[in-house]
Design a protein around this motif. Sequence first.
Motif, PDB file in Angstrom:
ATOM      1  N   ASN A  41     -90.103  48.346 -59.598  1.00 28.30           N
ATOM      2  CA  ASN A  41     -90.000  47.155 -60.446  1.00 28.30           C
ATOM      3  C   ASN A  41     -91.689  46.824 -60.525  1.00 28.30           C
ATOM      4  O   ASN A  41     -92.176  45.814 -59.979  1.00 28.30           O
ATOM      5  CB  ASN A  41     -89.639  45.738 -59.702  1.00 28.30           C
ATOM      6  N   PRO A  42     -92.174  47.776 -61.403  1.00 31.90           N
ATOM      7  CA  PRO A  42     -93.785  47.542 -61.508  1.00 31.90           C
ATOM      8  C   PRO A  42     -93.847  46.416 -62.457  1.00 31.90           C
ATOM      9  O   PRO A  42     -93.252  46.148 -63.604  1.00 31.90           O
ATOM     10  CB  PRO A  42     -94.224  48.853 -62.458  1.00 31.90           C
ATOM     11  N   SER A  43     -94.927  45.617 -62.268  1.00 37.09           N
ATOM     12  CA  SER A  43     -95.288  44.244 -62.829  1.00 37.09           C
ATOM     13  C   SER A  43     -94.183  43.289 -63.035  1.00 37.09           C
ATOM     14  O   SER A  43     -93.977  42.472 -63.978  1.00 37.09           O
ATOM     15  CB  SER A  43     -95.804  44.610 -64.175  1.00 37.09           C
ATOM     16  N   GLY A  44     -93.199  43.522 -61.934  1.00 41.65           N
ATOM     17  CA  GLY A  44     -91.958  42.456 -61.830  1.00 41.65           C
ATOM     18  C   GLY A  44     -90.859  43.004 -62.877  1.00 41.65           C
ATOM     19  O   GLY A  44     -89.947  42.216 -63.221  1.00 41.65           O
ATOM     20  N   ASP A  45     -91.052  44.007 -63.396  1.00 33.73           N
ATOM     21  CA  ASP A  45     -89.968  44.405 -64.589  1.00 33.73           C
ATOM     22  C   ASP A  45     -89.368  45.870 -64.076  1.00 33.73           C
ATOM     23  O   ASP A  45     -90.197  46.854 -63.852  1.00 33.73           O
ATOM     24  CB  ASP A  45     -90.649  44.743 -66.073  1.00 33.73           C
ATOM     25  N   GLY A  46     -88.205  46.076 -64.026  1.00 37.52           N
ATOM     26  CA  GLY A  46     -87.339  47.117 -63.608  1.00 37.52           C
ATOM     27  C   GLY A  46     -87.682  48.362 -64.547  1.00 37.52           C
ATOM     28  O   GLY A  46     -87.596  48.088 -65.694  1.00 37.52           O
ATOM     29  N   TRP A  55     -86.068  43.081 -66.119  1.00 36.09           N
ATOM     30  CA  TRP A  55     -85.112  43.165 -65.187  1.00 36.09           C
ATOM     31  C   TRP A  55     -85.423  43.389 -63.898  1.00 36.09           C
ATOM     32  O   TRP A  55     -86.590  43.799 -63.679  1.00 36.09           O
ATOM     33  CB  TRP A  55     -84.247  44.542 -65.559  1.00 36.09           C
ATOM     34  N   SER A  56     -84.806  43.120 -62.711  1.00 31.55           N
ATOM     35  CA  SER A  56     -85.126  43.299 -61.561  1.00 31.55           C
ATOM     36  C   SER A  56     -84.107  44.239 -61.030  1.00 31.55           C
ATOM     37  O   SER A  56     -82.964  44.071 -61.055  1.00 31.55           O
ATOM     38  CB  SER A  56     -85.062  41.716 -60.641  1.00 31.55           C
ATOM     39  N   PHE A  57     -84.340  45.535 -60.678  1.00 31.78           N
ATOM     40  CA  PHE A  57     -83.736  46.541 -60.142  1.00 31.78           C
ATOM     41  C   PHE A  57     -83.642  46.293 -58.622  1.00 31.78           C
ATOM     42  O   PHE A  57     -84.412  46.188 -57.983  1.00 31.78           O
ATOM     43  CB  PHE A  57     -84.279  48.187 -60.447  1.00 31.78           C
ATOM     44  N   GLY A  58     -82.377  46.399 -58.186  1.00 30.35           N
ATOM     45  CA  GLY A  58     -81.891  46.520 -56.665  1.00 30.35           C
ATOM     46  C   GLY A  58     -81.916  47.817 -56.086  1.00 30.35           C
ATOM     47  O   GLY A  58     -82.846  47.933 -54.869  1.00 30.35           O
ATOM     48  N   SER A 109     -80.808  39.962 -64.557  1.00 31.93           N
ATOM     49  CA  SER A 109     -81.934  39.732 -65.571  1.00 31.93           C
ATOM     50  C   SER A 109     -81.870  38.116 -65.669  1.00 31.93           C
ATOM     51  O   SER A 109     -80.716  37.733 -65.742  1.00 31.93           O
ATOM     52  CB  SER A 109     -81.778  40.269 -67.127  1.00 31.93           C
ATOM     53  N   THR A 110     -82.715  37.317 -65.613  1.00 33.94           N
ATOM     54  CA  THR A 110     -82.839  35.911 -66.009  1.00 33.94           C
ATOM     55  C   THR A 110     -83.461  35.711 -67.135  1.00 33.94           C
ATOM     56  O   THR A 110     -83.898  34.484 -67.461  1.00 33.94           O
ATOM     57  CB  THR A 110     -83.398  35.366 -64.853  1.00 33.94           C
ATOM     58  N   PHE A 111     -83.487  36.522 -68.196  1.00 34.78           N
ATOM     59  CA  PHE A 111     -84.108  36.199 -69.438  1.00 34.78           C
ATOM     60  C   PHE A 111     -83.571  36.931 -70.446  1.00 34.78           C
ATOM     61  O   PHE A 111     -83.434  38.047 -70.149  1.00 34.78           O
ATOM     62  CB  PHE A 111     -85.750  36.249 -69.775  1.00 34.78           C
ATOM     63  N   GLY A 112     -83.433  36.454 -71.515  1.00 38.23           N
ATOM     64  CA  GLY A 112     -83.078  37.179 -72.884  1.00 38.23           C
ATOM     65  C   GLY A 112     -81.729  36.685 -73.303  1.00 38.23           C
ATOM     66  O   GLY A 112     -81.544  35.548 -73.601  1.00 38.23           O
ATOM     67  N   PHE A 157     -76.147  40.006 -64.740  1.00 38.85           N
ATOM     68  CA  PHE A 157     -76.333  40.867 -63.505  1.00 38.85           C
ATOM     69  C   PHE A 157     -75.066  41.655 -63.456  1.00 38.85           C
ATOM     70  O   PHE A 157     -74.070  41.357 -64.134  1.00 38.85           O
ATOM     71  CB  PHE A 157     -76.384  39.841 -62.389  1.00 38.85           C
ATOM     72  N   GLY A 158     -75.504  43.028 -63.129  1.00 38.88           N
ATOM     73  CA  GLY A 158     -74.424  44.153 -63.272  1.00 38.88           C
ATOM     74  C   GLY A 158     -75.034  45.231 -62.721  1.00 38.88           C
ATOM     75  O   GLY A 158     -75.870  45.377 -61.915  1.00 38.88           O
ATOM     76  N   VAL A 159     -74.762  46.470 -63.479  1.00 36.53           N
ATOM     77  CA  VAL A 159     -74.936  47.848 -63.183  1.00 36.53           C
ATOM     78  C   VAL A 159     -75.172  48.524 -64.404  1.00 36.53           C
ATOM     79  O   VAL A 159     -74.527  48.153 -65.320  1.00 36.53           O
ATOM     80  CB  VAL A 159     -73.742  48.481 -62.272  1.00 36.53           C
ATOM     81  N   PHE A 160     -76.446  49.215 -64.210  1.00 36.71           N
ATOM     82  CA  PHE A 160     -76.791  50.140 -65.340  1.00 36.71           C
ATOM     83  C   PHE A 160     -76.229  51.451 -64.915  1.00 36.71           C
ATOM     84  O   PHE A 160     -76.283  51.899 -63.701  1.00 36.71           O
ATOM     85  CB  PHE A 160     -78.161  50.204 -65.543  1.00 36.71           C
TER      86      PHE A 160
END
Length: 357
Positions: free
Chosen positions: A186-191, A221-224, A240-243, A249-252
Amino acid sequence: AAIVSPLAGAQPVAATTPTWNLLTTIASTTGTFAALSCPTTTTCFAVGKTASSTGVAATTTTSGASWKTLTLPPAAGDLDAVTCSSVDDCFVAGKTTAGAGLILATTDGGTAWTTDKLPSGTKNVLAISCPTAVLCVAGRSGGGVLMTADGGSVWSLRQASVTGQPTVSFSHIDCPTSLVCYADGNPSGDGSAWVTVPSPTLGSVWRTITGFDLGGFPEPWSFGSISCPGRSVCYITAVSTFGLGDGEFGVFAVTGGGSTVTFVSVGSDLQNKSGTPGPIACASETTCWAFLAVRKGSTAAVPTPYETTNGTTWTASTVPSTAKGIVALACASQGTCDAVGPEVSGTAVVGLAAAAA
């Protein structure tokens, strides 16, 4: 080109849905655990830290019902990752009590540990994956990939940075074979996620996987966590909390060796809520378990397990209310999984029971 498409969400819990049961509670005086690896259906290893930030490791040979604390070198500090290729061979990654990077190795199931010598300047080692007993790839804080091909006798810095992201740190690494590795962070807060490019030395060259958006619009995104059950397929938990809408929330699912990205939503409408992407573990290319948690207002986040048996449809179930969160998950088979997370008096260990008849 990468293709992203929201798919059907989690299905209702069926009567035959496998259930998760509380197996035991590891007392808080032992420590808290952050990572788990289960090389067989009965044997698992867990690592973490004590209240004084010294390292702690434990093992079970009873599928999680009882645990034995292992003796670690005194310099071991916070431990973030563990990977075991057998009941005897494990590597543990983290940092020393002085803050230097640390990788420990055992070849006898944790009775004795060797402190591997790492390249100068190595800080906290955040992730490690070993596709064989002697070949491992690890990610360190501040950027850089470490690799050993001789069981840890020699670790070398194979890549100081990913092109265009000189300080990226891999949060998780999974190498399904000795020919390919995947990583997320999560560089710079983005997955973001990466895959190795074929080269004579595993981990020397990486490329960024693109396509983590919905409907063609950039989405933070925030990746877990990441699990790669095959050379060409990986799954990543995400929130994701924006867009689009109020967040998803789910799975890629990353397939085709990173060429195609598909998002499977298991929930949305995160307005006034916050989601936490949790661990994921796969027993095959189409059978996986993942944990996600949603908090609304000041209420406690509820960890929810989701199962897929086809790689596309995820079914929700529940864990005992004793478990206040799930931080690590390992599945030796689709019907045999252990997970650990905090509870009031220590660490809850929950296990998957077979489906009802």
